[in-house]
Every structure is written in C-alpha cells, then in structure tokens.
Design a protein around this motif. Structure first.
Motif, short mmCIF file in Angstrom:
data_model
loop_
_atom_site.label_atom_id
_atom_site.label_comp_id
_atom_site.label_asym_id
_atom_site.label_seq_id
_atom_site.Cartn_x
_atom_site.Cartn_y
_atom_site.Cartn_z
N CYS A 39 0.82 -1.21 0.00
CA CYS A 39 0.00 0.00 0.00
C CYS A 39 0.86 1.26 0.00
CB CYS A 39 -0.91 0.00 1.22
SG CYS A 39 -1.84 1.51 1.39
N PHE A 41 -0.15 4.07 0.85
CA PHE A 41 -0.66 5.00 1.85
C PHE A 41 -0.23 4.64 3.27
CE2 PHE A 41 -3.59 5.41 -1.69
CZ PHE A 41 -3.64 6.78 -1.84
N HIS A 42 0.11 3.38 3.51
CA HIS A 42 0.57 3.04 4.85
C HIS A 42 1.73 2.06 4.76
CE1 HIS A 42 -1.80 -0.73 4.66
NE2 HIS A 42 -1.13 -1.11 5.72
N CYS A 60 -7.43 -0.43 -0.08
CA CYS A 60 -6.44 -1.05 0.78
C CYS A 60 -7.15 -1.73 1.94
CB CYS A 60 -5.44 -0.03 1.31
SG CYS A 60 -4.34 -0.75 2.54
N CYS A 63 -5.48 -0.18 5.46
CA CYS A 63 -5.78 1.14 6.03
C CYS A 63 -7.10 1.71 5.54
CB CYS A 63 -4.64 2.12 5.73
SG CYS A 63 -4.50 2.55 3.98
ZN LIG Z 1 -3.04 1.01 3.12
#
Ligand SMILES: [Zn+2]
Length: 613
Positions: A39, A41-42, A60, A63
């Motif tokens: 991911c 984003f995290h 995702c 998250c």
């Molecule tokens: Zn994520």
C-alpha cells in the motif's frame, strides 16, 4: 466542480491506465482479475493494496484508503481535483472540454499555453544547436567533462544559445510570434539603442519547468570569461517567478512522493548528476537561498527536505537561512554535509546508480542531520574556544538553538557535546537551557516573511513545525488534536471520523501515524504502543489524556471535522497559487465558501465550540 464536463471526465477515466499511474508508487503484481501490491498510503510488509484495472479503482484492506485515479493523484501528489483531471488528460492524450470557464481565466490560460509553446520551441532549437553546431563545441566539452552523459543532458533538454543578438528575435519573426509575446516569454528584451535583442547569448541553457512539466523559462550559464554574470535566469514575468521555481521539480515529483523526501542542491548540473545516480528526488533552488515559496512548494509534496548545498560559507549561510524560512512549515529540514570544495556533480562524476560515488552521495543524504544539530555544530566551529569570553559568547548563541529543539535524546547528546567542546560542566549548559525563555528565537520569526493565507494556515509563522520548538499550538493543531481526542472519548461516532481524517487534514507526519494507530486501536489506544516511535507514543498518550475533558458530541465532531476540511482546502488553494494554477484555486475558493457556510450553520448548534474559533 463545474470545470470540466462530466462527459470529459469520463473520457479521461476511460483513457487512463491505472497501473501506469500507480507504477511510480508501488510495484503491482497480477492476482487473478486484480492487481496487488504494497500500500502506498501506509507502511506494510505484506501486500493489502488491491487494484481493479477494469473499473480503475483501488482499495487497501489494511488502512481502508480507496478511490479512483483522480483521488489517487489528489491524495498522493496533493493535486486539486481539476488539476488531477487535467494532468491525466494531458498524459493520456484526451482533449477535455471546459464548462463555464471565466473568460478572463480562459484567456490567461490560453496565453500561458501559447507562451509555453514559444519557450518549448526555443528550447528545442537550443538543444539542437548544442549538439550540432561548431560554436557549442566548447560547451559540449565542458558538460561532458562534468561527467554528464549526452542521454542525461538530452533528457533534461539542455541546450546552447548562440552568441548572436537576434537569433530568437529573427526566429520569432519568421515563426509569426509577436515581439510582445517574445518579451512576455522572457526571451527578448529592449537593447540600449532601443532595438530588440535576445535575452540569452553564448550560454548553456537549462529549461525550467513547473511541477507539471510546463515550460516557464531558462537558466543560462556563461561560457566566456568576459560574461559578467555566471548565471542568468529568465526575467520574472507572466510565467517565470524565480523565487517560486525549483529546477527539476517536473522530473522529481513522483520520486519525492515515493521516497517521502526531497533533496535540494545548488546547481543545474548537480540535479542532472543526482538523477542519473538514482536520486531522482533531487531539485535545485535558483541561486543559493531557498525561499518561503520554495519551501511551501516542497511542503506540498513531502514532509522531509534534505539540503545538500555546498559546504562553503555561502552554502552554510543558505542552510541556516532555510531554518528561519521553514520555521512554522510542515517540513523537517535536514542537512547533508557535503565535503568541502565538492559539489554533488563533482562528487558523482556522472556515475550511475550503485557506483561507489552514487553510494557515497546517497549515504551523505541518508545520514543528513537535523538542521538544528547542524546549526549548533556551525556555531561551535566558528567559536573562539581559546578564551573564556569566546566560550561564553558561543554558549549564549548555542542555548537558543538548543531551546528551539524538542526535548529528545538528540538534544541531550548535543548538550553534552556543547559542554565538552566549551570545556564547561554539562550541568551548566543544562541549567542555562532550562532558564532560557521558551519563545522561539526572535531572529527566526522576524526573518520568516509572512506567507500565511489565513488564520488556520500551517504556513503562518509559528504554525505546525515538525522538529520545531515547544510552542503554543496553532488553531489547526488544536482542532486536529481535539477531534482525535473526541474520537477516543466517543468511539461509536469516533470511528467514522478517524476514517474520514486524511493526511491532508493533519499538520505533521506524526499526527498521520497517530490517526493510523487510532484507526486500529481506538478502543484501547494506549495499549501496546510501539516503543520505537517515541513521537507517536507521546501524541497518543496526550490525546487519550485529554479525551475525558472533550465535549464529544456528534455535532462537535462534525464541526471540528468541517473546520479541518476547510483548512485543508485553504492549503490546497495556497498550493495551487504557489504552482501558479489560479484557475484551480477558483474552484477551491468556491468549495471553501461552501464549507464556511456549513461551518456557520453548525456553529449555532454547538455553542461550546466558539472558544475554538
Ligand atoms: Zn493502506
């Protein structure tokens, strides 16, 4: 968002290859009908990021981030919606129709595009001239002698302006470009005798583009002894604004987002050499001093900036000035100590990724120290350590810098080091530190020009710094902390708001990590906090501590969220303006007004919130 017709937006969506858009951010593997990867984003070790290439959506499982190609660019590159559409339309060759555009803005947009085209054509001419003319032979030898390959130089569109007064003037006439447009593009100026003449002559030319790759102007390096200025830029005008440009930002943007940092160097050739060596997150400032607008532009892309400027006096001063320029911005500034007398281009000598030189440069960047640590080191280096008087003066200068640092192991170590270096009892340094006033250094505040865009701006002096001094919280910080505390206090409603809070609502990366933590541990937030992230621990403990005293009603939560959303829009407006995309900011202004209205509506429901205004 009445900027593009919805039919246009759908055509862009149809044309986009989502895998290609995501490629710079994560490696995707096919898993049945879907694509899968880590991911973006995290932080994670096993892939929970899933992409549906047919519907062009991502989700995702870790998250909960989800969206389409447009939201992806909005989130990852901080682009406003209209710009995300436009960027993808350009990239995938779709003509979009604009709806109800303000005629003045439309005129301005068209004119900018026309001037950009003139610059593009001129750049292409200069490039051809560099590689094909006899006159540019010395320039070629110089550039290749710097270790830069022809391929890299061509990638960056480096060229050569002939040593004639009227090359561009004549070409413009032949090509049907008006004199006034050539002047507006910064290519032609009035000579002393009143005639028109080329702005750049006998110079190596570096095209300078904005974050979206649109030509804005040139930097020109002298090639002859008698040329007075070693570097000449396009004059500030309709497109070019020296203090807002970063050389290489167009090619560095994706790498900055992916690596979570930007490297700032001094020269054009440093950027080209660094990109060739694999540090594609590198950009250059125009001249030595980094400006508030440049910091703002970088802060829009990343939370961490590494300064790799020359080790000479001017370079060191530039880095220290950056400290005051960045004071109050959401960026962590670090300094990579370049060896005396070497700039990145010399150090790299054109070596590619994985070479000894590239590894050495990357190690310097990775090992960059906090700016305040660098500052203390500089003060100690320059101190007269021979006399008690000189040592006293040095201590007086060092204490305010130490005071500006967060209470940390780094600071403790520095305090010990200062004691040793000044042959003083470490206890004395610590006592002086404790006695020093808590206010930020006046010099830093005075030197930071006001670039705020409103009371909630994270760019306003004193707001939202990362490794900055312990200081009064900004309105933004008070709000984000209040909302997260309320979420802990009332998890039934809170869960939704934790989900809704995005990185753009939060002032620091650490607050973002706190949000991520709460998303998974809202019921028992203080249990099992990771030891290695001291800052996260501190924030979560503080939020939990304050939770019982927060008036955690759904109305209060909604209001605070709306206020944070409005703040985020205001930051995007500032960002759009810094990028020179005034069209985008009109849309945002509208959204801002809508939120202001919703906030006013909610405020009447929640009287207790007025204290937080
Ligand atoms: Zn994520």
């Amino acid at each position: 968002m009445a900027r593009f017709s919805s039919e246009s937006i759908e055509r862009v969506r149809d044309a986009v290859d989502i895998a290609e858009v995501l490629a710079p951010y994560t490696e995707l593997r096919r898993a049945g009908q879907r694509l899968q990867g880590l991911c973006p984003f995290h932080d994670e070790r096993s892939p929970s990021f899933s992409v549906n290439p047919q519907d062009k959506l991502y989700y995702c499982f870790g998250c909960g981030e989800k969206g389409d190609v447009f939201t992806f660019l909005q989130e990852k590159e901080g682009l406003p919606f209209a710009e995300a559409v436009e960027t993808l339309a350009e990239r995938f060759g779709v003509d979009v129709e604009r709806e109800q555009e303000d005629p003045r803005l439309e005129e301005q947009r068209k004119r900018r595009a026309r001037l950009g085209e003139v610059l593009d054509r001129t750049a292409a001419y200069y490039t051809k001239y560099l590689w094909e003319s006899d006159e540019a032979k010395k320039a070629r030898t110089y550039l290749l002698g710097r270790g830069l390959s022809e391929a890299s130089l061509r990638e960056f569109g480096v060229g050569f302006a002939p040593n004639r007064w009227d090359t561009v003037v004549m070409r413009g006439q032949q090509g049907g470009v008006s004199q006034s447009e050539l002047v507006a593009a910064g290519l032609v100026k009035k000579g002393q005798k009143g005639g028109w003449m080329d702005h750049f002559r006998a110079r190596i030319m570096f095209p300078i583009r904005d974050g979206r790759g649109r030509m804005q102007g040139f930097g020109g390096r002298a090639t002859r002894q008698e040329q007075r200025a070693k570097y000449v830029n396009s004059p500030d005008g309709e497109l070019f604004h020296k203090s807002r440009m970063l050389y290489g930002i167009d090619r560095a943007r994706a790498a900055i987002a992916k690596k979570g940092r930007a490297v700032v160097v001094e020269g054009y050739t440093d950027v080209i050499a660094a990109h060739h060596a694999g540090l594609e997150e590198t950009v250059a400032v125009m001249g030595t001093a980094i400006t508030p607008d440049q910091v703002k532009l970088l802060a829009a892309h990343t939370g961490e900036v590494v300064l790799a400027l020359d080790a000479d006096r001017a370079g060191r001063e530039a880095m220290l000035r950056a400290e005051s320029v960045a004071s109050g911005k959401r960026v962590r500034l670090r300094v990579a100590a370049m060896p005396e007398g070497e700039d990145p281009a010399e150090m790299l000598k054109g070596d590619g990724p994985g070479s000894t030189a590239a590894d050495r440069f990357e190690a310097l960047v990775d090992g960059a120290v906090e700016l305040s640590v660098f500052h203390v080191g500089t003060l100690l280096d320059e101190a007269e350590l021979g006399t008690p008087d000189g040592r006293d003066r040095a201590l007086n200068e060092v204490v305010p810098v130490l005071k500006g640092m967060p209470d940390s192991i780094t600071r403790d170590e520095l305090v010990r080091e200062v004691g040793e270096k000044l042959s003083a009892d470490p206890g004395l340094v610590a006592r002086r530190l404790a006695a020093a006033p808590r206010a930020p250094r006046p010099a830093a505040v005075a030197a930071a020009p006001a670039v705020g865009v409103g009371e909630e701006s994270p760019f306003a002096p004193g707001g939202g710094g990362v490794a900055q001094s312990p200081r009064a919280l900004t309105t933004q910080e008070v709000r984000e902390q209040a909302l997260l505390s309320m979420c802990i206090a009332a998890p039934t409603y809170g869960r939704d708001y934790v989900e809704k809070l995005k990185r753009e609502h939060l002032s620091t990366p650490a607050m973002g990590r706190a949000r991520d933590w709460l998303a998974e541990h809202l019921d028992e937030p203080t249990k099992g906090l990771p030891e290695e992230d001291v800052e996260l621990g501190r924030i979560v403990l503080r939020l939990a501590e304050k939770a019982p005293s927060e008036p955690a009603s759904p109305e209060a939560m909604e209001l605070t969220f709306l206020q944070l959303e409005k703040g985020a829009i205001e930051r995007r407006i500032a960002e759009a303006e810094a990028l020179g995309v005034s069209e985008a900011s009109v849309d945002l202004q509208k959204r801002r007004a809508q939120f202001a209205e919703r906030i006013a509506h909610h405020q009447s429901d929640v009287p207790t919130q007025s204290a937080r205004r």
